[in-house]
Design a protein around this motif. Structure first.
Motif, PDB file in Angstrom:
ATOM      1  N   PHE A 133       0.828  -1.207   0.000  1.00 46.72           N
ATOM      2  CA  PHE A 133       0.000   0.000   0.000  1.00 46.72           C
ATOM      3  C   PHE A 133       0.860   1.254   0.000  1.00 46.72           C
ATOM      4  O   PHE A 133       1.915   1.303   0.610  1.00 46.72           O
ATOM      5  N   ASP A 134       0.376   2.282  -0.712  1.00 47.26           N
ATOM      6  CA  ASP A 134       1.073   3.555  -0.720  1.00 47.26           C
ATOM      7  C   ASP A 134       1.098   4.148   0.686  1.00 47.26           C
ATOM      8  O   ASP A 134       0.179   3.930   1.482  1.00 47.26           O
ATOM      9  N   LYS A 135       2.139   4.918   0.960  1.00 47.40           N
ATOM     10  CA  LYS A 135       2.264   5.555   2.281  1.00 47.40           C
ATOM     11  C   LYS A 135       1.051   6.434   2.583  1.00 47.40           C
ATOM     12  O   LYS A 135       0.626   6.560   3.728  1.00 47.40           O
ATOM     13  N   ALA A 136       0.492   7.014   1.561  1.00 47.12           N
ATOM     14  CA  ALA A 136      -0.638   7.923   1.755  1.00 47.12           C
ATOM     15  C   ALA A 136      -1.858   7.207   2.325  1.00 47.12           C
ATOM     16  O   ALA A 136      -2.730   7.838   2.927  1.00 47.12           O
ATOM     17  N   CYS A 137      -1.930   5.880   2.169  1.00 49.81           N
ATOM     18  CA  CYS A 137      -3.061   5.120   2.699  1.00 49.81           C
ATOM     19  C   CYS A 137      -2.996   5.013   4.219  1.00 49.81           C
ATOM     20  O   CYS A 137      -3.979   4.689   4.871  1.00 49.81           O
TER      21      CYS A 137
END
Lengths: 213, 160
Positions: free
Chosen positions: A71-75
């Motif tokens: 998962f992207d860090k932004a998640c």
């Protein structure tokens, strides 16, 4: 008394809607699954992961590190208590079974869900602290809102591949190799068992009984 | 019907960080009951002649977490040393319980049906799980004494 009422209302709903109920052999709470649910299961020999103790918390912690690469860090993906969350919204539940020589770690990812199905799930007696008494719809989120299904599957396989050597196996031949006398311990709860549970619950709480169609 | 595919993996090398969280032990090595014998799968046995009482150790209950259900065997069931006879279910995991001795189950702790947490709060006393009529008293020699078990636990925690 409240716990009994919750159990009673759950049994009544299941009997009304005749939904299949499966008791699985691993731990964990009740989940609603459908055709969109994504299941990821690790079946490992006790010493498969160097340095990993075959106990719930170490296995849980190790497993979560796989998904940090998905998962992207932004998640804002995290392991919170025993759940996989984005922020403080749960999208994955975990269960394990540990024997003397092997362990299994199983995640049910909530890809999508119907709001009406959440009526089957009341606030559990044993809820994670971070839930803070939120209703199901306030507590969970849909994984499909964060990335495409193919992307999730591909990235999970890629994350595993950077740590293990991978081999693609057809499932049907593996099923054929099961011993003829193998009896799975996970099983479907029969309607008769549900009715017996209802009878037991209503004998302890007759005033609360009501089955409407 | 589309093929359902299963990915198999072999751990060639794992570069993942392994949790080094070490749970504080509630019982120090000096508090591990001296009169008991211990299996390397973290069960204890109290033997009095051919009668044995069996449970899981404090080390085990600490690592498993809060116990919410104990799957008990039937009275009369046969157990073998090292073989599974039941399971302990904690919040997110079920874990097999293995018998330290061979014999026949003569009693199960029914109290655990209503109070499974006794396994956590009183692992060596009220949290006992089964009582067994031992079939081979010589098997007790295969088990560890308290000092060896304490060292075993320390090595196991240090290795991970």
């Amino acid at each position: 008394m409240e716990r009994m009422s919750q159990a009673l209302s759950w049994v009544l709903l299941v009997l009304r809607d005749q939904g299949p109920v499966i008791r699985r052999f691993s731990g964990g709470g009740t989940v609603i699954v459908d055709k969109d649910t994504v299941f990821v299961t690790f079946i490992c020999n006790k010493d498969a992961i160097p340095g990993l103790q075959p106990y719930p918390r170490p296995i849980m912690s190790w497993n979560s590190q796989i998904y940090e690469h998905v998962f992207d860090k932004a998640c804002n993906f995290q392991l919170r208590e025993n759940d996989y969350v984005f922020g403080n919204h749960k999208f994955g539940g975990n269960a394990q079974s540990i024997t003397k020589r092997r362990w299994i770690h199983h995640t049910s990812f909530l890809w999508d869900y119907k709001i009406e199905n959440m009526a089957y799930l009341k606030l559990p007696t044993r809820a994670p602290e971070y839930r803070l008494a939120r209703s199901h719809t306030e507590f969970i989120c849909r994984l499909k809102d964060y990335l495409a299904r193919s992307e999730f599957i591909d990235k999970t396989i890629s994350a595993l591949g950077s740590h293990f050597s991978m081999e693609h196996v057809e499932l049907e031949p593996s099923q054929q190799s099961l011993a003829a006398d193998f009896v799975p311990s996970s099983r479907e709860i029969t309607m008769q068992e549900m009715e017996e549970a209802l009878a037991e619950l209503t004998s302890e709480e007759p005033a609360a009984y009501s089955l409407s169609k | 019907m589309a093929s359902r595919l299963m990915w198999a993996s072999r751990a060639a090398a794992s570069r993942l960080r392994i949790s080094t969280l070490v749970h504080p032990r509630l019982f120090s090595s000096s508090e591990i009951p001296k009169e008991l014998k211990y299996a390397d799968s973290h069960e204890w046995v109290r033997a009095e002649g051919k009668s044995a009482t069996i449970g899981i150790t404090d080390h085990a209950q600490d690592h498993l977490g809060d116990v919410v259900y104990v799957e008990l065997p039937e009275v009369g069931a046969a157990v073998t040393q090292g073989g599974s006879f039941g399971a302990v279910e904690s919040v997110k995991a079920t874990s097999d319980i293995n018998s330290p001795v061979s014999g026949k189950v003569v009693e199960v702790n029914e109290e655990l049906n209503s109070s499974p947490g006794l396994v956590n709060s009183s692992p060596y006393d009220k949290g006992w799980i089964i009582k067994v009529e031992i079939s081979d008293e010589g098997e007790m020699n295969n088990l560890m004494g308290p000092n060896d078990y304490s060292e075993f636990c320390d090595k196991e925690d240090a290795a991970h």
